[in-house]
Scaffold this motif. Structure first.
Motif, short mmCIF file in Angstrom:
data_model
loop_
_atom_site.label_atom_id
_atom_site.label_comp_id
_atom_site.label_asym_id
_atom_site.label_seq_id
_atom_site.Cartn_x
_atom_site.Cartn_y
_atom_site.Cartn_z
N THR A 96 12.96 9.39 -4.37
CA THR A 96 11.89 10.42 -3.70
C THR A 96 11.22 9.67 -2.54
O THR A 96 10.50 8.76 -2.94
CB THR A 96 11.30 11.33 -4.50
OG1 THR A 96 12.01 11.90 -5.46
CG2 THR A 96 10.34 12.26 -3.85
N ILE A 97 10.94 10.34 -1.49
CA ILE A 97 9.88 9.73 -0.39
C ILE A 97 9.05 11.07 -0.18
O ILE A 97 9.49 12.16 0.11
CB ILE A 97 10.40 8.91 0.55
CG1 ILE A 97 9.16 8.28 1.48
CG2 ILE A 97 11.42 9.91 1.48
CD1 ILE A 97 9.73 7.16 2.41
N THR A 129 5.38 7.68 1.14
CA THR A 129 5.39 7.02 -0.12
C THR A 129 6.41 6.94 -1.00
O THR A 129 7.10 8.26 -1.25
CB THR A 129 4.00 7.59 -1.10
OG1 THR A 129 3.01 7.46 -0.12
CG2 THR A 129 4.02 6.78 -2.39
N PRO A 130 7.14 5.99 -1.31
CA PRO A 130 8.48 5.96 -2.14
C PRO A 130 7.91 6.40 -3.59
O PRO A 130 7.10 5.50 -4.04
CB PRO A 130 8.81 4.51 -2.08
CG PRO A 130 7.80 3.50 -1.99
CD PRO A 130 7.03 4.56 -1.04
N TYR A 131 8.89 7.07 -4.24
CA TYR A 131 8.49 7.36 -5.76
C TYR A 131 9.89 6.81 -6.58
O TYR A 131 10.96 7.33 -6.37
CB TYR A 131 8.28 8.96 -5.98
CG TYR A 131 7.14 9.44 -5.35
CD1 TYR A 131 6.06 9.60 -6.42
CD2 TYR A 131 6.59 9.51 -4.22
CE1 TYR A 131 4.75 9.89 -6.24
CE2 TYR A 131 5.31 9.91 -4.03
CZ TYR A 131 4.59 10.31 -5.04
OH TYR A 131 3.30 10.57 -4.56
N VAL A 139 13.45 14.21 0.03
CA VAL A 139 12.55 13.88 1.21
C VAL A 139 11.46 15.10 1.02
O VAL A 139 11.89 16.21 1.42
CB VAL A 139 12.99 13.48 2.39
CG1 VAL A 139 12.05 13.50 3.38
CG2 VAL A 139 14.19 12.58 2.42
N GLY A 140 10.24 14.83 0.94
CA GLY A 140 9.05 16.05 0.77
C GLY A 140 8.19 15.84 1.69
O GLY A 140 7.63 14.56 2.31
N LEU A 141 7.56 17.10 2.24
CA LEU A 141 6.40 16.95 2.96
C LEU A 141 5.25 17.54 2.27
O LEU A 141 5.33 18.73 1.67
CB LEU A 141 6.65 17.74 4.23
CG LEU A 141 8.12 17.39 5.28
CD1 LEU A 141 8.38 18.47 6.17
CD2 LEU A 141 7.92 15.99 5.75
N ASP A 142 4.11 16.91 2.14
CA ASP A 142 3.14 17.35 1.53
C ASP A 142 2.05 17.25 2.26
O ASP A 142 1.26 16.28 2.66
CB ASP A 142 2.66 16.21 0.28
CG ASP A 142 1.65 16.73 -0.47
OD1 ASP A 142 0.83 17.59 -0.49
OD2 ASP A 142 1.45 15.93 -1.87
N PRO A 143 1.11 18.64 2.57
CA PRO A 143 0.05 18.97 3.44
C PRO A 143 -1.10 18.40 2.63
O PRO A 143 -2.21 18.11 3.41
CB PRO A 143 0.11 20.31 3.79
CG PRO A 143 0.77 21.06 2.83
CD PRO A 143 1.86 19.73 2.17
N GLY A 144 -1.02 18.23 1.44
CA GLY A 144 -2.39 17.72 0.67
C GLY A 144 -2.38 16.25 0.20
O GLY A 144 -3.23 15.99 -0.35
N ALA A 145 -1.57 15.56 0.83
CA ALA A 145 -1.20 14.22 0.41
C ALA A 145 -2.38 13.28 0.72
O ALA A 145 -2.78 12.66 0.09
CB ALA A 145 0.05 13.63 1.16
N ARG A 146 -3.11 13.35 1.88
CA ARG A 146 -4.15 12.70 2.26
C ARG A 146 -5.33 12.94 1.29
O ARG A 146 -5.96 11.81 1.04
CB ARG A 146 -4.67 12.94 3.82
CG ARG A 146 -3.62 12.22 4.76
CD ARG A 146 -3.93 12.71 6.11
NE ARG A 146 -3.13 11.87 7.14
CZ ARG A 146 -2.02 12.23 7.46
NH1 ARG A 146 -1.25 13.42 6.83
NH2 ARG A 146 -1.15 11.53 8.22
N ILE A 200 18.75 15.18 0.94
CA ILE A 200 19.26 14.67 2.02
C ILE A 200 20.12 13.23 1.39
O ILE A 200 19.59 12.37 1.07
CB ILE A 200 18.32 13.93 3.21
CG1 ILE A 200 17.45 15.18 3.71
CG2 ILE A 200 19.25 13.45 4.27
CD1 ILE A 200 16.60 14.75 4.61
N GLY A 201 21.52 13.46 1.51
CA GLY A 201 22.22 12.53 0.83
C GLY A 201 21.87 12.04 -0.53
O GLY A 201 22.05 10.79 -1.00
#
Length: 115
Positions: free
Chosen positions: A7-8, A62-64, A47-54, A42-43
């Protein structure tokens, strides 16, 4: 034991623009589309988009690492000199996440799937 990086997560400010761009890149729609997270497969990679990550201290992609025992791995990393970015927490359905910062300032994420 771990299953490696699967996961990234990308911190994002404009979720709609990021989602549209990633959908073009992936050639697919997200499997999860919520105001707090948009996820694509994806393959075999998440792959995630996080609007609260900051707000959680994640300012770069960030790799998980997927691990069997997140609490033990998190503590081992802290004992090895990493510093905590985000303590272990449940993000829903029993899935646990945490993150640390290594001595070079890189953020390393951990995920334990619900089980």
């Amino acid at each position: 034991m771990n299953d490696g990086v699967q996961t990234i997560i990308f911190p994002i400010q404009d979720l709609e623009k990021g989602k549209a761009l990633l959908a073009l890149l992936a050639g697919a729609e997200p499997y999860m589309d919520e105001p707090y997270y948009v996820g694509f497969k994806i393959g075999g990679q998440d792959v995630g988009l996080d609007p609260g990550a900051r707000d959680k201290g994640l300012t770069h992609p960030t790799p998980y690492w997927h691990v069997a025992d997140i609490r033990a791995k998190y503590q081992a990393l802290l004992d090895g000199g990493a510093t905590s970015v985000q303590d272990v927490r449940d993000v829903g359905g029993g899935k646990l996440v945490a993150s640390v910062r290594d001595g070079e300032g890189n953020v390393i994420g951990l995920i334990q799937d619900a089980g």
